[in-house]
Every structure is written in C-alpha cells, then in structure tokens.
Design an enzyme around this catalytic site. Sequence first.
Site, short mmCIF file in Angstrom:
data_model
loop_
_atom_site.label_atom_id
_atom_site.label_comp_id
_atom_site.label_asym_id
_atom_site.label_seq_id
_atom_site.Cartn_x
_atom_site.Cartn_y
_atom_site.Cartn_z
CG PHE A 146 -1.86 1.24 1.14
CD1 PHE A 146 -3.05 1.17 0.45
CD2 PHE A 146 -1.52 2.44 1.75
CE1 PHE A 146 -3.89 2.28 0.35
CE2 PHE A 146 -2.35 3.55 1.66
CZ PHE A 146 -3.54 3.46 0.95
CG ASP A 233 5.82 4.21 1.54
OD1 ASP A 233 5.83 4.96 2.53
OD2 ASP A 233 4.81 4.02 0.83
CE LYS A 262 0.17 7.32 6.79
NZ LYS A 262 -1.13 7.87 6.47
#
Length: 413
Positions: A146, A233, A262
């Site tokens: 994801f 990531d 984030k």
Amino acid sequence: MDQEVISATQSVIEQEAKYGAHNYKPLPVVLTRGEGVYVWDVEGKQYYDFLSAYSAVNQGHCHTKIIAALVKQAGMINLTSRAFYNDQLGKAEAYVCKYFGYDKSLFMNSGAEAVETAIKLVRKWGYLKKGIPADAAKILVLSSNFHGRTTGIISFSTDPDSTTGFGPMMPGYEVIPFGDLDALENSLKRDPNICGFLMEPIQGEAGVMVPEEGYLKKAQELCRQYQVKLITDEIQTGIGRTGRLLAAYYDDVHADVLILGKALSGGVLPVSAVLCDDEIMLCIQPGEHGSTFGGNPMAAAVTMASLQVIEEEGLTDNAFNMGLVFRERMKALQERRPDLIAAVRGKGLLNAIQIVPDASSGSASEVCLKLMESGLLCKPTHQHTIRFSPPLVINKEQMEESCKIIEEVLTNF
C-alpha cells in the site's frame, strides 16, 4: 446518553453522509478535541487514540511546540509557491538532510505525492545514469503493498478494492511476493530495465506484516549488485513509530531513496518529503516536477518542530519500550485465548492483533466498535486484523490501562 447528545452526534454523521463522498466508513464517533494520547467526542467522552491518524500524530495531539511553530509562521507568511524563495524551506531542507543523512530533500504534501515523486526520480536516474532505453524503466514492488491511491500507484496494487473499476492500469511495474528474496533476485537478474525496488519495511495496511530479520539488508545488497535503487516507503513506519527512527534501521539499512510523510508534520499539516543523494535528485531539472504547496513556509516550520520533538522527548526509545509492554500483554492474552487470537505482530508502537476468522468474537470491525464503547479507538485493516498505533508520547500507566481495556473487550466479546 440523552436524546440531545445523540442528535448532535447523529447530525454530524448524517451531514457527512448527505454532502460528502462515501469513500470512508468511519466509526460512529464524532471527535472535537485532542491532547496527547487522548481525544474527546462531542458528548465529552474521553478515549485513548490507538490509531494516531494512521501514525501521523506520533508526537501526540496538539503538541504545544508544533502548534506554536505553526501559529508563529502563519502570522508571518504562509505560501509563496516555488516561484520565489522563502526563508524557511532551506532551513527545513538542511535540517531533514542532516537528520536522516542525505544530500538533498524534495518537499511535497501528501504521502502519495511523495511516492509518485520517488518513482519519477528513480525512473529519470534509470534513463540518465543506468542507460535504460526510453520508456522501458520498471519498478519492482511487493504483493499486498500500500503506497497510496493515485491512478499511478494503484496500478501496482494487489488489493481489488483499490483497482476494481479504476482501470486501465499503467505499465512499468512488476509485483513480486512479500519477503521472498529468491523472487527478488530472479527479477533483478532477468530484467536489466529495473531501476528501482519500492517497498515498505513493515507493511501497515496489509496487517502490520513484518519481514524476516535480515530481509531488507539482503534486498539492499541485491539491489546494489544489479544497479537498482532501493526505495523505502517509511510514510507510516518512519519517525520513531517502530522503535527506531526509521524501520529500515532494524536491518542497518540506509535506503537510496527515503519517502516520509504523516508524522513529518506531527499531523498538523499535510507534509511529505523524498530524500536521496545528488546522484539521483539532480537528475530532475527545473520545470520537470513540483507542487504549488510543496515546501511552503508553514510546512517547513512545523517539520523542524516535529522532528525536534521526536528527539528532545526521546519518543523513539519510548515507542520501543512501550511496544514491548503491549506485545507482552497481548501475547499473554493469546496464550490464554488461542481460540480468539491468531497472531500478535509488530515493532515499537506499530502493532496488530489478528482475530481467528471463525472465532465467536466476530469480525475485527465488531471488536473495534466494542473497544470504542470501552474508551479506546482503533480501526481494522482487512476483515480480521486490528492495528494498534497510539501516539509515541504514551506512558507506562496509560499503556497498562489501554492493554487492560483491550484484554477485557477481547476476553468478554
């Protein structure tokens, strides 16, 4: 709960249902305030936040230092675009480069933007430096990945919910099995047009899937052997979440390209960044990539404050230690109730409990509803997995109380 309060909560939910897209299915709680590890709903009920906005709020809700940096900068200048210099971006670029050990940084906004940026950078490097023929560059990715929801990123998703009805998918990607070093080596050996290997050191959305120890180190060695850039990531796993500043540090790996987002802003603003050395970053020239809001002065200011908080408050070490407490308690519960809990996984404060599919406890969503009623908020990922990721500021007493809530709900469900 009186009828007036019920109406206030339901009013917000109904308003979103009427005027908002139906692309999310939130828990039926309406939050209005947050501080540290706690959030409060419109009824005044307090909850432990065990999602941290999908790990964006590592520093805790409304951290005073980060909010102060935001407010101060908002009163000076908030946006210049990259048509002009501003007096904050250079400072932030230097700060993150020294913090993570890279030559250059490129600020964007969302995590998905940063992933797309990393792909463009590595492709350009592949054409200019590796000599890959035009339009032939390929990126390797892992199954159950994801990395976002843009049309480019979903082109290499293996989740039908992300892909069905959104085609045609874009070429240029190859999916290999998660954790399979033989598959990685076979692909690298077979295809000289591979320029990058994009992966999450721990797969969050897949259910907090942790590869075997040493996997990432060996993957890096293979990438170097075949002149392929390793792209990690760490949008969700980075900035202290797993008990290391970056999850890749568990394998002593310094990736060629690092993707952050984030918690880079403490959850205050959408801020993301891609970091790499000059060999890769300088392949992109003026006019070839950018963003109006990327690297804006407010983003730069809160980024520096957010990273300072992680270091000054020792939040990475706290995540490691509190993660040990959480998993010890949950594994003890698993030993008592193997009929209920199939697995406990995680590192630091990125953890998951997998519910036995045929257990009387029902689905993970039903468990999350019961946890909400008991004062703890979390969300399922897939049908039978619950992810637990509280802010890294959580202390021992708060962790013990939270574990007690989870144990009581799971035992009595």
